[in-house]
Every structure is written in structure tokens, then in C-alpha cells.
Design a protein around this motif. Structure first.
Motif, PDB file in Angstrom:
ATOM      1  N   PRO A  54      27.322  59.738  10.539  1.00 62.47           N
ATOM      2  CA  PRO A  54      28.148  60.827  10.370  1.00 62.47           C
ATOM      3  C   PRO A  54      28.859  61.341  11.735  1.00 62.47           C
ATOM      4  CG  PRO A  54      25.917  61.821  10.181  1.00 62.47           C
ATOM      5  CD  PRO A  54      25.686  60.152  10.130  1.00 62.47           C
ATOM      6  N   ASP A  55      28.075  60.761  13.008  1.00 60.97           N
ATOM      7  CA  ASP A  55      28.841  61.216  14.060  1.00 60.97           C
ATOM      8  C   ASP A  55      30.107  60.066  14.414  1.00 60.97           C
ATOM      9  OD1 ASP A  55      26.835  59.051  14.189  1.00 60.97           O
ATOM     10  OD2 ASP A  55      26.086  59.914  16.166  1.00 60.97           O
ATOM     11  N   LEU A  56      29.743  58.761  13.945  1.00 58.68           N
ATOM     12  CA  LEU A  56      30.873  58.074  14.149  1.00 58.68           C
ATOM     13  C   LEU A  56      32.172  58.517  13.211  1.00 58.68           C
ATOM     14  CD1 LEU A  56      32.269  55.366  14.566  1.00 58.68           C
ATOM     15  CD2 LEU A  56      30.707  54.178  13.312  1.00 58.68           C
ATOM     16  N   PHE A  57      31.256  58.645  11.805  1.00 58.83           N
ATOM     17  CA  PHE A  57      32.303  58.991  10.659  1.00 58.83           C
ATOM     18  C   PHE A  57      33.355  60.171  11.183  1.00 58.83           C
ATOM     19  CE2 PHE A  57      33.714  61.585   6.685  1.00 58.83           C
ATOM     20  CZ  PHE A  57      34.126  60.247   6.148  1.00 58.83           C
ATOM     21  N   ASP A  58      32.987  60.937  11.771  1.00 58.50           N
ATOM     22  CA  ASP A  58      33.708  62.170  12.392  1.00 58.50           C
ATOM     23  C   ASP A  58      34.758  61.640  13.329  1.00 58.50           C
ATOM     24  OD1 ASP A  58      32.256  64.065  10.948  1.00 58.50           O
ATOM     25  OD2 ASP A  58      31.145  64.641  12.764  1.00 58.50           O
ATOM     26  N   SER A  59      34.555  60.746  13.897  1.00 59.83           N
ATOM     27  CA  SER A  59      35.498  60.432  14.972  1.00 59.83           C
ATOM     28  C   SER A  59      36.368  59.111  14.455  1.00 59.83           C
ATOM     29  CB  SER A  59      35.006  59.754  16.392  1.00 59.83           C
ATOM     30  OG  SER A  59      34.209  58.408  16.103  1.00 59.83           O
ATOM     31  N   LEU A  60      36.365  58.656  13.307  1.00 59.55           N
ATOM     32  CA  LEU A  60      36.785  57.415  12.769  1.00 59.55           C
ATOM     33  C   LEU A  60      38.006  57.628  12.156  1.00 59.55           C
ATOM     34  CD1 LEU A  60      36.313  54.456  12.064  1.00 59.55           C
ATOM     35  CD2 LEU A  60      35.018  55.407   9.946  1.00 59.55           C
ATOM     36  N   THR A  61      39.098  56.759  12.397  1.00 62.93           N
ATOM     37  CA  THR A  61      40.366  56.565  11.513  1.00 62.93           C
ATOM     38  C   THR A  61      40.122  55.052  11.229  1.00 62.93           C
ATOM     39  OG1 THR A  61      41.506  58.306  12.910  1.00 62.93           O
ATOM     40  CG2 THR A  61      42.609  56.656  11.668  1.00 62.93           C
ATOM     41  N   TYR A  62      40.244  54.832   9.912  1.00 58.89           N
ATOM     42  CA  TYR A  62      40.376  53.426   9.478  1.00 58.89           C
ATOM     43  C   TYR A  62      41.880  53.125   8.946  1.00 58.89           C
ATOM     44  CZ  TYR A  62      37.853  49.526   6.989  1.00 58.89           C
ATOM     45  OH  TYR A  62      37.459  48.378   6.478  1.00 58.89           O
ATOM     46  N   ILE A  63      42.477  51.978   9.553  1.00 60.52           N
ATOM     47  CA  ILE A  63      43.514  51.393   9.350  1.00 60.52           C
ATOM     48  C   ILE A  63      43.576  50.215   8.483  1.00 60.52           C
ATOM     49  CG2 ILE A  63      45.805  50.765  10.358  1.00 60.52           C
ATOM     50  CD1 ILE A  63      44.925  52.498  12.823  1.00 60.52           C
ATOM     51  N   ILE A  64      44.242  50.147   7.636  1.00 59.07           N
ATOM     52  CA  ILE A  64      44.348  48.803   6.854  1.00 59.07           C
ATOM     53  C   ILE A  64      45.906  48.587   6.841  1.00 59.07           C
ATOM     54  CG2 ILE A  64      44.416  48.162   4.279  1.00 59.07           C
ATOM     55  CD1 ILE A  64      42.338  49.953   3.819  1.00 59.07           C
ATOM     56  N   ALA A  65      45.845  47.330   7.453  1.00 58.24           N
ATOM     57  CA  ALA A  65      47.074  46.762   7.838  1.00 58.24           C
ATOM     58  C   ALA A  65      47.416  45.533   6.874  1.00 58.24           C
ATOM     59  CB  ALA A  65      47.131  46.209   9.119  1.00 58.24           C
ATOM     60  N   ASP A  66      48.525  45.284   6.085  1.00 52.82           N
ATOM     61  CA  ASP A  66      48.797  44.137   5.310  1.00 52.82           C
ATOM     62  C   ASP A  66      50.173  44.265   5.085  1.00 52.82           C
ATOM     63  OD1 ASP A  66      48.695  42.635   2.982  1.00 52.82           O
ATOM     64  OD2 ASP A  66      46.348  42.829   2.773  1.00 52.82           O
TER      65      ASP A  66
ATOM     66  N   ALA B 148      52.104  45.880   7.823  1.00 53.35           N
ATOM     67  CA  ALA B 148      52.538  45.079   8.871  1.00 53.35           C
ATOM     68  C   ALA B 148      51.630  43.688   8.829  1.00 53.35           C
ATOM     69  CB  ALA B 148      52.115  45.724  10.044  1.00 53.35           C
ATOM     70  N   SER B 149      52.253  42.863   9.362  1.00 55.84           N
ATOM     71  CA  SER B 149      51.824  41.423   9.556  1.00 55.84           C
ATOM     72  C   SER B 149      50.850  41.309  10.612  1.00 55.84           C
ATOM     73  CB  SER B 149      52.820  40.543  10.017  1.00 55.84           C
ATOM     74  OG  SER B 149      52.334  39.206  10.508  1.00 55.84           O
ATOM     75  N   ALA B 150      49.812  40.701  10.319  1.00 59.39           N
ATOM     76  CA  ALA B 150      48.517  40.526  11.137  1.00 59.39           C
ATOM     77  C   ALA B 150      49.274  40.112  12.851  1.00 59.39           C
ATOM     78  CB  ALA B 150      47.648  39.404  11.217  1.00 59.39           C
ATOM     79  N   LEU B 151      50.539  39.460  12.779  1.00 56.00           N
ATOM     80  CA  LEU B 151      50.898  39.218  13.927  1.00 56.00           C
ATOM     81  C   LEU B 151      51.778  40.083  14.630  1.00 56.00           C
ATOM     82  CD1 LEU B 151      52.009  35.351  12.958  1.00 56.00           C
ATOM     83  CD2 LEU B 151      50.034  36.121  14.410  1.00 56.00           C
TER      84      LEU B 151
ATOM     85  N   LEU C  53      40.929  36.353   7.510  1.00 55.83           N
ATOM     86  CA  LEU C  53      42.290  36.005   7.821  1.00 55.83           C
ATOM     87  C   LEU C  53      42.701  35.607   9.169  1.00 55.83           C
ATOM     88  CD1 LEU C  53      45.063  37.135   7.078  1.00 55.83           C
ATOM     89  CD2 LEU C  53      44.836  39.034   8.512  1.00 55.83           C
ATOM     90  N   ILE C  54      41.550  35.808  10.263  1.00 58.13           N
ATOM     91  CA  ILE C  54      41.951  35.499  11.507  1.00 58.13           C
ATOM     92  C   ILE C  54      41.718  33.861  11.615  1.00 58.13           C
ATOM     93  CG2 ILE C  54      41.334  35.278  14.002  1.00 58.13           C
ATOM     94  CD1 ILE C  54      40.469  38.295  13.525  1.00 58.13           C
ATOM     95  N   ASP C  55      41.062  33.365  10.775  1.00 54.12           N
ATOM     96  CA  ASP C  55      40.840  31.664  10.673  1.00 54.12           C
ATOM     97  C   ASP C  55      42.518  31.088  10.291  1.00 54.12           C
ATOM     98  OD1 ASP C  55      38.287  31.877  11.664  1.00 54.12           O
ATOM     99  OD2 ASP C  55      37.555  31.674   9.652  1.00 54.12           O
ATOM    100  N   ASP C  56      43.045  31.866   9.631  1.00 54.28           N
ATOM    101  CA  ASP C  56      44.300  31.545   8.781  1.00 54.28           C
ATOM    102  C   ASP C  56      45.455  31.614   9.612  1.00 54.28           C
ATOM    103  OD1 ASP C  56      42.741  30.550   6.580  1.00 54.28           O
ATOM    104  OD2 ASP C  56      42.892  32.526   5.417  1.00 54.28           O
ATOM    105  N   LEU C  57      45.449  32.340  10.940  1.00 47.71           N
ATOM    106  CA  LEU C  57      46.580  32.219  11.637  1.00 47.71           C
ATOM    107  C   LEU C  57      46.896  31.045  11.952  1.00 47.71           C
ATOM    108  CD1 LEU C  57      45.709  35.575  13.754  1.00 47.71           C
ATOM    109  CD2 LEU C  57      47.246  35.573  11.675  1.00 47.71           C
TER     110      LEU C  57
END
Length: 181
Positions: free
Chosen positions: A58-70, A97-100, A118-122
Motif C-alpha cells: 500500500p505504501d507503493l500504491f499510494d505513490s503510484l501512477t500507472y501509464i499505459i502507452a500504446d 503513443a508509440s514505444a519509440l 515488445l522491446i524485443d520487437d523494436l
């Protein structure tokens, strides 16, 4: 973090969450911590990790922002619909957004960037040295529609510079193939 997993398996996702928690601790428990998941598919990894963060860390959860980029708007909307009634929906940011081309302030984040293969596919450059000359290996389609490898001049002079800097005195030997991202 690079992992080859089936992110539909909850236990695997919980182990990844545990590893991220360790990174957060090693970084001094920053008050703002971002996870950027690139190419999240239908969001399975996030859907399993966020409850683990909430209940176990929960201490990490409180400080967390989860960004989904696709780059796929339909996938982003699918994920958004899956979390519409979740306790953690306010912590999720959707970024088309693109991974690049993920826009990062000052090209930095306090957190981690993750992806499921995904990184393997760059794009990469496959190179080989022939008679002391660095060549790039390309694919070309023949008259029958099959792809063949073709060696030719490097597409980017920076590749030659890379080998001069990165390899230093240990020069790439002739007939040795190498991959450069």
C-alpha cells in the motif's frame, strides 16, 4: 524489466509486482513513482498487478501512477472499459503513443518501463563484418515472393561509430554477426 511470461497468469504478475516493489525501495521510496507499460495488449498485466500493489504494497500504491502507452486506440479503450469500476482507475493514465515516441519530461521518469516482449520487437540493425568492412544485413523479396538476406552498406553511419566507441580496441572480427538496437 524484460520478461517472457503469460501475463494472464496472476501469480506471474504478482511476482513482477514484487520485483517492482523492490526497485521502488532501492530508489529510496519516492513519493511519485511511475510504471510505464508499453504495448499493454488488453491490460492483463496491469489488471493483476494493481490489486497486488493495493493489498500487499500500500505504501507503493499510494505513490503510484500507472501509464499505459500504446498506439492502438481500440486496445486503450478496451483496457479503460475493464477498469471503469475498479478502485484504482484514478491511478491509470492512458497514453496513445508509440514505444519509440513516449513523451517524457526531461527524457526521464522516476519509476520503471515494462513491456511483455515488445522491446524485443523494436527495430534493430543486423550487421556483419566482411573483409574488414561493416555491412548491414537486409531482407529483400525475390521474384517468387520469398525473402532473402542481402548484405549491403550500413543504413546509418552511426553504426560504424558505435562499433568504434563501444567495441574499443576489441574490434568485431570478420564474419561475426551482431545485432544493435
Amino acid at each position: 524489466i524484460k520478461f517472457h511470461t503469460n501475463v494472464k497468469e496472476e501469480k506471474i504478475c504478482e511476482k513482477i509486482a514484487e520485483k517492482i516493489y523492490g526497485y521502488w525501495q532501492e530508489m529510496g521510496r519516492p513519493l511519485q513513482f511511475k510504471i510505464i507499460e508499453v504495448g499493454a495488449g488488453e491490460g492483463e498485466l496491469m489488471l493483476h498487478m494493481m490489486p497486488a500493489f493495493s493489498s500487499r504494497y500500500p505504501d507503493l500504491f499510494d505513490s503510484l501512477t500507472y501509464i499505459i502507452a500504446d498506439i492502438s486506440m481500440p486496445l486503450l479503450l478496451t483496457i479503460k472499459n475493464k477498469i471503469s469500476n475498479s478502485e484504482f482507475k484514478a491511478k491509470i493514465i492512458f497514453l496513445r503513443a508509440s514505444a519509440l515516441g513516449i513523451p517524457l519530461k526531461d527524457n526521464a521518469i522516476t519509476g520503471v518501463v515494462i513491456s511483455n516482449e515488445l522491446i524485443d520487437d523494436l527495430p534493430v540493425h543486423r550487421v556483419i563484418k566482411r573483409n574488414g568492412i561493416l555491412k548491414e544485413i537486409y531482407f529483400e523479396k525475390n521474384s517468387l515472393g520469398w525473402f532473402n538476406e542481402k548484405e549491403d552498406a550500413v543504413s546509418d553511419p552511426g553504426l560504424i561509430e558505435y562499433f568504434n566507441i563501444a567495441k574499443g580496441s576489441s574490434e568485431l572480427p570478420d564474419n561475426q554477426e551482431c545485432v544493435v538496437n
